[in-house]
Design an enzyme around this catalytic site. Structure first.
Site, PDB file in Angstrom:
ATOM      1  N   LYS A 257      -2.822  22.535 -41.653  1.00 23.22           N
ATOM      2  CA  LYS A 257      -1.671  22.145 -40.856  1.00 23.22           C
ATOM      3  C   LYS A 257      -1.696  20.660 -40.536  1.00 23.22           C
ATOM      4  O   LYS A 257      -2.694  20.147 -40.038  1.00 23.22           O
ATOM      5  CB  LYS A 257      -1.696  22.950 -39.548  1.00 23.22           C
ATOM      6  CG  LYS A 257      -0.553  22.655 -38.589  1.00 23.22           C
ATOM      7  CD  LYS A 257       0.762  23.182 -39.104  1.00 23.22           C
ATOM      8  CE  LYS A 257       1.920  22.701 -38.255  1.00 23.22           C
ATOM      9  NZ  LYS A 257       2.476  23.744 -37.409  1.00 23.22           N
TER      10      LYS A 257
ATOM     11  N   ASP B 191       7.161  30.881 -34.682  1.00 20.91           N
ATOM     12  CA  ASP B 191       6.644  29.830 -33.799  1.00 20.91           C
ATOM     13  C   ASP B 191       6.493  30.348 -32.377  1.00 20.91           C
ATOM     14  O   ASP B 191       6.709  29.606 -31.416  1.00 20.91           O
ATOM     15  CB  ASP B 191       7.523  28.574 -33.854  1.00 20.91           C
ATOM     16  CG  ASP B 191       6.869  27.378 -33.156  1.00 20.91           C
ATOM     17  OD1 ASP B 191       5.638  27.371 -33.005  1.00 20.91           O
ATOM     18  OD2 ASP B 191       7.613  26.465 -32.745  1.00 20.91           O
TER      19      ASP B 191
ATOM     20  N   HIS C  13       4.335  31.838 -38.896  1.00 20.95           N
ATOM     21  CA  HIS C  13       4.036  30.738 -37.957  1.00 20.95           C
ATOM     22  C   HIS C  13       3.868  31.305 -36.545  1.00 20.95           C
ATOM     23  O   HIS C  13       4.862  31.636 -35.891  1.00 20.95           O
ATOM     24  CB  HIS C  13       5.171  29.702 -37.980  1.00 20.95           C
ATOM     25  CG  HIS C  13       4.889  28.482 -37.154  1.00 20.95           C
ATOM     26  ND1 HIS C  13       5.140  27.205 -37.602  1.00 20.95           N
ATOM     27  CD2 HIS C  13       4.384  28.316 -35.908  1.00 20.95           C
ATOM     28  CE1 HIS C  13       4.805  26.325 -36.675  1.00 20.95           C
ATOM     29  NE2 HIS C  13       4.342  26.987 -35.624  1.00 20.95           N
TER      30      HIS C  13
ATOM     31  N   HIS D 196       1.403  31.128 -32.689  1.00 26.46           N
ATOM     32  CA  HIS D 196       0.339  30.581 -31.843  1.00 26.46           C
ATOM     33  C   HIS D 196      -0.206  31.748 -31.028  1.00 26.46           C
ATOM     34  O   HIS D 196       0.502  32.293 -30.177  1.00 26.46           O
ATOM     35  CB  HIS D 196       0.889  29.503 -30.909  1.00 26.46           C
ATOM     36  CG  HIS D 196       1.494  28.343 -31.642  1.00 26.46           C
ATOM     37  ND1 HIS D 196       0.753  27.254 -32.050  1.00 26.46           N
ATOM     38  CD2 HIS D 196       2.755  28.133 -32.086  1.00 26.46           C
ATOM     39  CE1 HIS D 196       1.545  26.413 -32.694  1.00 26.46           C
ATOM     40  NE2 HIS D 196       2.771  26.919 -32.739  1.00 26.46           N
TER      41      HIS D 196
ATOM     42  N   HIS E 105       9.318  25.427 -38.889  1.00 24.91           N
ATOM     43  CA  HIS E 105      10.329  25.501 -37.827  1.00 24.91           C
ATOM     44  C   HIS E 105      11.419  24.429 -37.957  1.00 24.91           C
ATOM     45  O   HIS E 105      11.587  23.581 -37.091  1.00 24.91           O
ATOM     46  CB  HIS E 105       9.701  25.481 -36.441  1.00 24.91           C
ATOM     47  CG  HIS E 105       8.668  24.417 -36.154  1.00 24.91           C
ATOM     48  ND1 HIS E 105       8.780  23.119 -36.568  1.00 24.91           N
ATOM     49  CD2 HIS E 105       7.500  24.477 -35.469  1.00 24.91           C
ATOM     50  CE1 HIS E 105       7.736  22.428 -36.133  1.00 24.91           C
ATOM     51  NE2 HIS E 105       6.940  23.246 -35.473  1.00 24.91           N
TER      52      HIS E 105
ATOM     53  N   ALA F 281       6.157  22.459 -24.016  1.00 23.94           N
ATOM     54  CA  ALA F 281       7.056  22.847 -25.108  1.00 23.94           C
ATOM     55  C   ALA F 281       6.546  24.125 -25.754  1.00 23.94           C
ATOM     56  O   ALA F 281       5.371  24.222 -26.095  1.00 23.94           O
ATOM     57  CB  ALA F 281       7.108  21.737 -26.146  1.00 23.94           C
TER      58      ALA F 281
ATOM     59  N   HIS G 102       4.353  20.116 -39.244  1.00 25.99           N
ATOM     60  CA  HIS G 102       5.246  19.899 -38.102  1.00 25.99           C
ATOM     61  C   HIS G 102       5.963  18.591 -38.415  1.00 25.99           C
ATOM     62  O   HIS G 102       5.373  17.513 -38.288  1.00 25.99           O
ATOM     63  CB  HIS G 102       4.463  19.811 -36.787  1.00 25.99           C
ATOM     64  CG  HIS G 102       5.367  19.577 -35.609  1.00 25.99           C
ATOM     65  ND1 HIS G 102       5.653  20.546 -34.678  1.00 25.99           N
ATOM     66  CD2 HIS G 102       6.107  18.492 -35.260  1.00 25.99           C
ATOM     67  CE1 HIS G 102       6.513  20.055 -33.787  1.00 25.99           C
ATOM     68  NE2 HIS G 102       6.808  18.810 -34.121  1.00 25.99           N
TER      69      HIS G 102
HETATM   70  N1  LIG Z   1       6.765  24.745 -30.828  1.00 28.61           N
HETATM   71  C1  LIG Z   1       6.377  24.318 -29.648  1.00 28.61           C
HETATM   72  O1  LIG Z   1       7.198  23.860 -28.862  1.00 28.61           O
HETATM   73  N2  LIG Z   1       5.086  24.388 -29.251  1.00 28.61           N
HETATM   74  C2  LIG Z   1       3.954  24.785 -30.043  1.00 28.61           C
HETATM   75  C3  LIG Z   1       3.513  23.717 -30.997  1.00 28.61           C
HETATM   76  C4  LIG Z   1       4.405  23.554 -32.204  1.00 28.61           C
HETATM   77  O2  LIG Z   1       4.606  24.483 -32.979  1.00 28.61           O
HETATM   78  O3  LIG Z   1       4.940  22.451 -32.416  1.00 28.61           O
HETATM   79  C5  LIG Z   1       2.813  25.169 -29.096  1.00 28.61           C
HETATM   80  O4  LIG Z   1       1.673  25.290 -29.540  1.00 28.61           O
HETATM   81  O5  LIG Z   1       3.069  25.389 -27.894  1.00 28.61           O
HETATM   82 ZN   LIG Z   2       4.266  26.139 -33.773  1.00 24.58          ZN
HETATM   83 ZN   LIG Z   3       5.234  22.528 -34.494  1.00 26.48          ZN
END
Ligand SMILES: NC(=O)N[C@@H](CC(=O)O)C(=O)O
Ligand SMILES: [Zn+2]
Ligand SMILES: [Zn+2]
Length: 349
Positions: free
Chosen positions: A105, A253, A19, A21, A180, A269, A142
């Site tokens: 997703k 994550d 996981h 980004h 997560h 976030a 999610h």
């Molecule tokens: N985890 C997070 O707080 N943020 C993630 C999105 C996600 O995984 O929910 C993001 O893309 O910034």
């Molecule tokens: Zn994420």
């Molecule tokens: Zn998420």
């Protein structure tokens, strides 16, 4: 007298991150090498702006990731499709069959960063989920409700009650990764589920509870979604991660946001944990007396669930202090990493 000699090195098969980004453009160039340094493969989330909702878009994004990495980097991005209310079933089947993406997703609309185009009612995508169930394609979730009447600390537990339980009953063969997870309820749900239900756990949810975010001042770099919960939940996650449950695996994550966008009246976030992810996880396994279980969590359980081979090469972690910088310059974007300013007791050799 305890005569055990504390273990000071750990060699395991090379891990994967299920996981991540990686973002896009300049930030992608800045952050992707941190993930590629630690992991052989990574599941790349599709919540870009605009989101990755079709085969062509996902394929082009995969090419941008590969182009962003230094020449000779041995790293495979595993791509995902972003589901919307209007996702086309044929598109899903085609992209999976062609190997463009390995999973899809589900973001409940407005649940988290980049989810504005997400699904407003899971019933809207039942035809897509039926296809995924038939072809064995994993659904990554999610798992939070977005109902404004539900307290943010309860949104994951309520999602299990209102959505996940009926989804699993309606589609028992659908392969699901509950991403997560942050609660005792989620840990219990996954532990008690059948072979088609798995979960990822982040380093931050093993290290911190909500006090880290709120005691002594509001600390935006500890804020992510789902938000960290009270201590009993953190303990339940540590127990599950270090248990023998082979449907639980590493998913950082890592979610980089520029420092100034987190240190704001309405901060984003997401926690950027890619630079020291393995160091962070292995510290937890060491504290739990479970170093012997780390390889399964980091390197074996994920490939088994995704039906992929395990990596052949190995990495070694050694017990030695490593200082985490206060901020990392990611190709011009300043980002505060998880554990900023702390010293971790394990490092990647
Ligand atoms: N985890 C997070 O707080 N943020 C993630 C999105 C996600 O995984 O929910 C993001 O893309 O910034
Ligand atoms: Zn994420
Ligand atoms: Zn998420």
């Amino acid at each position: 007298m305890d005569t055990t000699i504390p273990q000071t090195t750990l060699t395991i098969r090379r891990p994967d991150d299920w996981h991540t980004h990686l973002r896009d453009r300049d930030v992608l160039v800045g952050v992707a090498p941190y993930t590629a340094r630690q992991f052989a493969r990574a599941i790349v989330m599709p919540n870009l702006s605009p989101p990755m909702t079709d085969v062509a878009g996902v394929a082009a994004y995969r090419d941008r990731i590969l182009a962003a990495l230094p020449a000779g980097t041995d790293f495979t991005p595993l791509m995902t499709l972003y589901l919307t209310d209007s996702t086309d079933t044929a598109e899903v089947e085609r992209g999976f069959a062609d190997g463009v993406f390995v999973a899809a997703k589900l973001y409940p609309a407005h649940a988290t960063t980049g989810s504005a185009h997400g699904v407003t009612d899971i019933r809207n995508i039942y035809p897509v989920l039926e296809v995924m169930q038939r072809i064995g394609m994993p659904l990554l979730i999610h798992g939070e409700v977005t109902d404004s009447h539900v307290d943010i600390f309860d949104r994951e537990a309520v999602f299990i009650e209102r959505t996940l339980t009926s989804l699993v009953a309606d589609m028992p063969e659908l392969r699901i990764v509950f991403e997560h997870i942050t609660t005792e309820e989620a840990a219990q749900f996954v532990e008690g589920a059948g072979p088609n239900i798995a979960a990822t756990i982040t380093p931050q949810h093993l290290h911190i509870n909500r006090n880290a975010m709120l005691v002594g001042g509001i600390r935006p770099h500890a804020f992510c979604l789902p938000v960290a919960k009270r201590e009993k939940h953190r303990l339940a996650l540590r127990k599950l991660a270090t248990s023998n449950c082979d449907r639980v695996f590493l998913g950082t994550d890592t979610a980089p946001h520029a420092k100034h966008l987190k240190e704001a009246a309405c901060g984003c976030a997401g926690i950027f944990n890619a630079p020291f992810a393995l160091e962070s996880y292995v510290t937890v396994f060491d504290e739990e007396g479970a170093l012997d279980r780390f390889e399964a969590f980091a390197s074996l359980n994920g490939p088994a669930f995704y039906r992929m081979p395990v990596n052949e090469d190995t990495i070694t972690l050694e017990k030695a202090p490593v200082v985490v910088p206060e901020v990392v310059d990611c190709n011009g974007t300043m980002i505060v990493p998880f554990h900023a300013g702390e010293t971790l007791n394990w490092r990647l050799a």
